[in-house]
Scaffold this motif. Structure first.
Motif, PDB file in Angstrom:
ATOM      1  N   HIS A 146      36.267  38.505  32.369  1.00 19.60           N
ATOM      2  CA  HIS A 146      35.254  37.466  32.195  1.00 19.60           C
ATOM      3  C   HIS A 146      35.063  37.127  30.727  1.00 19.60           C
ATOM      4  O   HIS A 146      34.882  35.945  30.381  1.00 19.60           O
ATOM      5  CB  HIS A 146      33.937  37.899  32.834  1.00 19.60           C
ATOM      6  N   VAL A 151      38.601  34.184  35.605  1.00 16.20           N
ATOM      7  CA  VAL A 151      37.990  34.504  36.890  1.00 16.20           C
ATOM      8  C   VAL A 151      39.037  35.219  37.732  1.00 16.20           C
ATOM      9  O   VAL A 151      40.178  34.768  37.824  1.00 16.20           O
ATOM     10  CB  VAL A 151      37.519  33.224  37.605  1.00 16.20           C
ATOM     11  N   THR A 210      34.641  31.427  40.955  1.00 22.02           N
ATOM     12  CA  THR A 210      33.768  31.463  39.780  1.00 22.02           C
ATOM     13  C   THR A 210      33.463  32.916  39.434  1.00 22.02           C
ATOM     14  O   THR A 210      33.715  33.826  40.223  1.00 22.02           O
ATOM     15  CB  THR A 210      32.438  30.742  40.065  1.00 22.02           C
ATOM     16  N   MET A 211      32.885  33.117  38.265  1.00 21.36           N
ATOM     17  CA  MET A 211      32.484  34.471  37.884  1.00 21.36           C
ATOM     18  C   MET A 211      31.398  35.017  38.806  1.00 21.36           C
ATOM     19  O   MET A 211      31.471  36.192  39.209  1.00 21.36           O
ATOM     20  CB  MET A 211      32.053  34.493  36.416  1.00 21.36           C
TER      21      MET A 211
END
Length: 296
Positions: A146, A151, A210-211
């Motif tokens: 991150h 990702v 996404t993170m």
């Protein structure tokens, strides 16, 4: 587009297939998008062959030449990024090779104890300290990714690998998205191997990893580590898991989580929040684990 925090100093090595010898006639592991072969890597300049893993993406429809060319180009690009990642808890990439399949194959370190998925199927008893240590190692690898702007996108126990020293490393980050974006119908981001750990927002059409979605997957792994059962263990087929997610079903039932430290259980459940913005950041997770370790 390259991740913003990666400096590409390490060249991408292309390893001749003639330097790689399979140890078996069939893949050592098969799942998700591809197969894993254990190989002996011998070079003319080295007297000490090394054992490596060859990740081969399985392609059933080879008629889609344009999508396959796109996937191959993107895999080489991402391999170049991967070769420049240096972290104790991210699997090392030695290079890529051809002739193992239609697409380039990844050559990485061989992890003697296999995946966390197979490890957790063994009749083992882990102490609280060991579980927290494993949690910390996975979070450390995810934090590194991150911070590099990467990702993972497919964080499951199958993509957490373990070496002979019980060190855990993350693997296969970004691969699922590369293949899906190629447009080849062979690939599907919701393959049977990953839906149990998939964040609910990822069921939306054209959703991209996404993170916060990585954090949801991480939380599922942590609760699995603590209770010993996969998310949605009562669902057999991936399509039934997908249906449960769409209906708002939770990946763990109340009776699965009895006997777990209340504070830890509550924190990992925060990672599973349906509000992606309410999930903790990976840096906060590491701080929580370190505080829990201090209590032991």
């Amino acid at each position: 587009m390259l991740p913003p925090n990666i400096i590409l100093k390490t060249p991408l090595i292309e390893i001749p297939s003639g330097e790689l010898r399979k140890t078996k006639e069939i893949p050592n592991y098969a799942g998700g998008f591809g197969d894993i072969w254990e190989c002996i890597w011998s070079t003319p300049s080295s007297n000490s062959p090394v054992i490596v893993a060859i990740k081969v993406v399985r392609v059933t429809d080879t008629s889609q030449t344009v999508p396959l060319e796109k996937a191959a180009w993107n895999m080489r690009r991402e391999a170049h990024v991967w070769a420049n990642l240096k972290d104790d808890h991210v699997l090392s990439l030695h290079g890529i090779t051809n002739d193992f399949g239609v697409l380039p194959a990844f050559v990485s370190s061989w992890m003697t104890k296999g995946s966390l998925e197979s490890y957790l199927k063994e009749p083992i008893s882990l102490s609280t300290s060991q579980k927290l240590d494993m949690s910390h190692q996975i979070a450390s690898g995810l934090k590194y990714l991150h911070e590099c702007g990467i990702v993972h996108g497919d964080l499951t126990p199958a993509n957490v690998l373990i070496n002979s020293d019980d060190k855990l490393c993350l693997a296969d980050f970004g691969l699922s998205m590369i293949l899906v974006e190629s447009g080849n119908p062979t690939f599907n981001s919701c393959h049977a191997g990953n839906v149990r750990w998939m964040a609910p927002e990822m069921v939306e059409e054209q959703a991209k990893p996404t993170m916060p979605a990585d954090i949801y997957s991480y939380g599922c792994i942590m609760l699995q580590l603590l209770c010993g059962e996969q998310p949605y263990i009562w669902k057999i087929q991936a399509i039934h898991v997908m249906a449960a997610i769409v209906r708002g079903g939770k990946p763990f039932k109340f009776d699965q989580l009895t006997g777990i430290d209340q504070g830890q259980k509550q924190y990992w459940l925060e990672c599973l929040s349906t509000d992606s913005g309410a999930r903790p950041k990976v840096q906060e997770i590491i701080a929580f684990i370190e505080a829990e370790r201090q209590k032991l």
